[in-house]
Design an enzyme around this catalytic site. Structure first.
Site, PDB file in Angstrom:
ATOM      1  N   LEU D  66      -9.751  15.537 -71.617  1.00  0.00           N
ATOM      2  CA  LEU D  66     -10.733  16.362 -71.448  1.00  0.00           C
ATOM      3  C   LEU D  66     -10.895  17.072 -70.037  1.00  0.00           C
ATOM      4  CD1 LEU D  66     -13.722  14.872 -73.688  1.00  0.00           C
ATOM      5  CD2 LEU D  66     -11.773  16.484 -74.315  1.00  0.00           C
ATOM      6  N   CYS D  67      -9.876  16.652 -69.143  1.00  0.00           N
ATOM      7  CA  CYS D  67      -9.681  17.065 -67.840  1.00  0.00           C
ATOM      8  C   CYS D  67      -9.696  18.528 -67.948  1.00  0.00           C
ATOM      9  CB  CYS D  67      -8.480  16.355 -67.394  1.00  0.00           C
ATOM     10  SG  CYS D  67      -9.154  14.764 -66.651  1.00  0.00           S
ATOM     11  N   HIS D  68     -10.080  19.201 -66.994  1.00  0.00           N
ATOM     12  CA  HIS D  68      -9.778  20.767 -66.867  1.00  0.00           C
ATOM     13  C   HIS D  68      -8.510  21.144 -65.812  1.00  0.00           C
ATOM     14  CE1 HIS D  68     -14.068  20.405 -67.272  1.00  0.00           C
ATOM     15  NE2 HIS D  68     -14.167  21.518 -67.749  1.00  0.00           N
ATOM     16  N   MET D 103      -9.994  12.112 -61.417  1.00  0.00           N
ATOM     17  CA  MET D 103      -8.773  11.752 -62.237  1.00  0.00           C
ATOM     18  C   MET D 103      -7.543  12.078 -61.644  1.00  0.00           C
ATOM     19  SD  MET D 103     -10.975  10.302 -64.215  1.00  0.00           S
ATOM     20  CE  MET D 103      -9.349   9.608 -65.254  1.00  0.00           C
ATOM     21  N   GLU D 104      -7.377  12.985 -60.998  1.00  0.00           N
ATOM     22  CA  GLU D 104      -6.056  13.434 -60.556  1.00  0.00           C
ATOM     23  C   GLU D 104      -5.536  12.400 -59.545  1.00  0.00           C
ATOM     24  OE1 GLU D 104      -8.358  15.627 -61.122  1.00  0.00           O
ATOM     25  OE2 GLU D 104      -7.244  17.130 -62.437  1.00  0.00           O
ATOM     26  N   ASP D 118       8.835   0.099 -63.069  1.00  0.00           N
ATOM     27  CA  ASP D 118       9.798   0.472 -63.602  1.00  0.00           C
ATOM     28  C   ASP D 118      11.024   0.129 -62.732  1.00  0.00           C
ATOM     29  OD1 ASP D 118      11.317   1.719 -66.001  1.00  0.00           O
ATOM     30  OD2 ASP D 118      11.762   3.282 -64.376  1.00  0.00           O
TER      31      ASP D 118
END
Lengths: 150, 150, 150, 150, 150, 150
Positions: D66-68, D103-104, D118
């Site tokens: 739901l992120c823009h 969020m970014e 990794d």
């Protein structure tokens, strides 16, 4: 025939843009019953379709070759059982941009409907693995709005 | 209701898989005439739709939430004017895998049809920017084949 | 220091591979209460996190620079309230491949936890827009399995 | 419970936005020593983590449902050995937009930490292929800034 | 050596930006003849290259690690036979943004040229499957424009 | 002219496949000196180019329209200063698949070269923002191998 070439929107003003697109999928009545009763083994198809539609709207410019990348300000994907053998999807997309967002609304709707298909396919196949009933129908743009130029 | 959860195909044998999906888009007769005469300003929509459909088939597992990633061995997207106001798309997908490829064929077909819409939209809109004629209709799976287990 | 370079798995045998990764997010007790009561305005975060985790697992090789692309045969993302201020995620990934899938399980877990954050963030922020409580904790690999070489 | 649905930011003003998120990964002391001495066979994990974090920040809206989509103006991912068994990541994201970018910053931090995992995993596994030491810990938002409305 | 780090464009003004990049691919004369006569079995390479170039320009920020995401307002990819053994590509990209778009024009050009290669490769290989003639040459930026600050 | 259509590889045997592609970029001598001395402000372009090339190879089938998705088993991208004004890239890709991987090697090489451009562009531009020296040259396939059918 020219192209393919994008429409040059460099000189167009930024406006408020909104578009809504609708479509439906025909399923077996017993699949619809399962959806209503929460008995779809892969999970709630309504919820999955809403998420898939929203995510697809955001990636429209990487799916449809000549669409412009647009920073959307809202995507709503409404998914509901609309009859004894039908699920209906209506997607609304909003932005302030130099071009319209009907393709984003259409992509959201189509992908939400395809997600319904994917989530319910084990109940839709006949014994030979074919789909005699299932069909996606009537994907249309129900509304386009352009207003409030800056 | 469970999930959402993918179907676990770990134990399924690798088989030859093929699926074909078909759908059509209704356009204004004059838009169809333009397509036939090579007069679509954004470029040949038939060719663009074929490419978009093939590319979409390959990205099915990133568009449809619970689809498995499958290394497809062929995707064909046939796009043709099929009537005075209709373009028809039929997509065929092949692979050797542990699960079927009908979702890939459906995604190819839906995205090819949406690309036709995008390429022709300037001729489909009325003077208020709405789409009173345009509609995507009857996306179905026409054939699923499973054979030749390894 | 060499590289960066992928590990060359060309000569490795195809084996059954499974990996599980776990992690948790600490939220305010009242946010957890909202989740339990179905009162999160953006929608059920458990369901959204499961889908986001599954989709992220499938795109691991495009997110983590040196991961090999692997055709996964199953991804399960279990998300549940595990305490008065905690949501726990455990992801299990399966395949038959030439290399392990712990990175896929870790990516699924991390993205599912971040999706919980995103879905609940309006209840987690204080009046200055900061997050004094929220934290993602202890993402680990709980199990790696390799068996059944072909 | 509603949704899932994006927050409608159509009417929000464009502001300067900045967010920083931090997290760390616990590794074996000997792996940290290898990083310091430039002896990681897959290549410098610090550098790889920085790039992976930056690239992930840019694709946040396709990873978190739901992120823009937001046109970021800067992403910085700082990665450093911060103790005898710890690598710390702090990511800062800037933009002028209608919604915040925490969020970014969180996605950049999580993916940078997973990339460290990794790049070093061959030194972290025990003889049975398990990871008894490795863990990603305490991913938090350290700062959110909103200023300079336009 | 620092970095890797993006250039911080937060404080830069929005300007009109345009960039054009050019390059060419050398093919066998008989392949060029086939292109002219419409006898390439995989389809018209000119058209496919144009679409691939446009789509690649739009995804530049996910392909080139430190490029900013930019909402492009136009991409044109011109592909034409320019000599007895040469196809030339020139791509023009436009936007109003805080940074230039030469990388987008270069990516469009490079991917269009690689698509020509892919579409014609069956005619370019010798009997041992090698490519003694085929080469992509001289990809350059032909023009960068910055004007009309806002 | 037919198509566009993918080559149908359904019936082809799985073989060991390897391909190597090479290319170079011409830069100003002072930029090369900066690279050697570790004085590129955006970060080490050699390392960034290697990562970008590896990641691009993995996404070839989503960039080049008719390429098949192939699970690569190794990608190596070697980037080195090869003269007073030249950086050379050679990419090697390996797999066991039904079709060759020269497009993957070419994409890796082209994107690595473009990343060098992006990382050094501030030193390559003249005072008018143009690039009078910079050029990508001679991207070729140096070797294709097919062996060891299964």
């Amino acid at each position: 025939m020219h192209g393919p070439s994008m429409v040059d929107i460099t000189g167009k003003p930024v406006s408020y843009r909104e578009a809504a697109a609708r479509g439906r999928i025909r399923l077996r009545a017993e699949t619809i019953k399962r959806i209503r009763e929460g008995k779809i083994e892969k999970g709630d198809p309504i919820y999955a379709a809403r998420i898939a539609g929203i995510m697809a709207a955001k990636s429209t410019s990487s799916i449809i070759p000549l669409c412009h990348p647009i920073p959307l300000t809202n995507v709503e994907v409404d998914v509901r059982v609309s009859g004894p053998d039908t699920v209906e999807v209506e997607s609304t997309v909003k932005t302030r941009a130099q071009t319209g967002v009907e393709m984003e609304a259409l992509v959201a709707t189509a992908i939400a409907l395809l997600t319904i298909w994917d989530m319910t396919k084990q109940y839709e196949k006949d014994e030979e693995g074919q789909y005699p009933f299932t069909a996606i129908e009537d994907i249309i743009v129900v509304r386009k709005v352009k207003a409030g130029q800056r």
